[in-house]
Design a protein around this motif. Structure first.
Motif, PDB file in Angstrom:
ATOM      1  N   VAL A 143       1.613  33.624  10.847  1.00  0.00           N
ATOM      2  CA  VAL A 143       1.064  32.723  11.857  1.00  0.00           C
ATOM      3  C   VAL A 143       1.556  33.047  13.338  1.00  0.00           C
ATOM      4  O   VAL A 143       0.750  33.021  14.044  1.00  0.00           O
ATOM      5  CB  VAL A 143       1.667  31.143  11.629  1.00  0.00           C
ATOM      6  N   ARG A 193       9.563  27.719  12.302  1.00  0.00           N
ATOM      7  CA  ARG A 193       8.985  28.735  13.095  1.00  0.00           C
ATOM      8  C   ARG A 193       9.472  28.777  14.386  1.00  0.00           C
ATOM      9  O   ARG A 193       9.654  30.021  14.942  1.00  0.00           O
ATOM     10  CB  ARG A 193       7.396  28.190  12.893  1.00  0.00           C
ATOM     11  N   LEU A 207       2.171  25.616  17.194  1.00  0.00           N
ATOM     12  CA  LEU A 207       2.672  26.674  16.599  1.00  0.00           C
ATOM     13  C   LEU A 207       4.138  26.311  16.588  1.00  0.00           C
ATOM     14  O   LEU A 207       4.805  26.962  15.441  1.00  0.00           O
ATOM     15  CB  LEU A 207       2.314  27.932  17.530  1.00  0.00           C
ATOM     16  N   ALA A 223      -1.111  34.639  16.109  1.00  0.00           N
ATOM     17  CA  ALA A 223      -1.057  34.005  17.410  1.00  0.00           C
ATOM     18  C   ALA A 223      -0.821  34.987  18.654  1.00  0.00           C
ATOM     19  O   ALA A 223      -0.671  34.637  19.668  1.00  0.00           O
ATOM     20  CB  ALA A 223      -0.417  32.826  17.616  1.00  0.00           C
TER      21      ALA A 223
END
Length: 118
Positions: free
Chosen positions: A76, A42, A36, A80
């Motif tokens: 995303v 990100r 991730l 998570a």
């Protein structure tokens, strides 16, 4: 305690360590968490949200991306469980989730920046 037939005996506690090793599925789950953060954008977004609460429009301006691209990264991170969203009137703002995992990742990311940043 299971015994592993190792090719060499170096006099270390390899058997004890291997007996406590988590199963492969656990390693896959941890690797997925690290994946991730494997995307630089990100990671930037998560770093910002570790330190403030922001809307997608401001986040887009902060990282130089469209709101659609930032929205994808936010989705995303939210799926998570690392960030949460809260509605403020017509606007949705995002921040780090108040979970042990999110705070642990925050500390780890900050510590890594301390090691690597001038």
């Amino acid at each position: 305690m299971p015994h592993y037939d190792l090719p060499h005996n170096h006099g270390l506690d390899a058997q004890r360590v291997l007996a406590k090793m988590p199963p492969p599925v656990d390693f896959a789950a941890v690797a997925a968490r690290f994946a991730l953060l494997g995307d630089p954008t990100r990671l930037r977004i998560l770093w910002i949200l570790c330190h403030c609460t922001e809307c997608v429009t401001n986040l887009g301006a902060m990282v130089g991306m469209s709101t659609a691209a930032v929205s994808h990264h936010l989705q995303v991170l939210r799926r998570a469980g690392l960030i949460v969203s809260q509605r403020h009137g017509k606007e949705i703002r995002y921040t780090l989730a108040d979970t042990h995992e999110a705070h642990l990742l925050h500390r780890a990311v900050d510590a890594l920046f301390e090691l690597t940043c001038p």
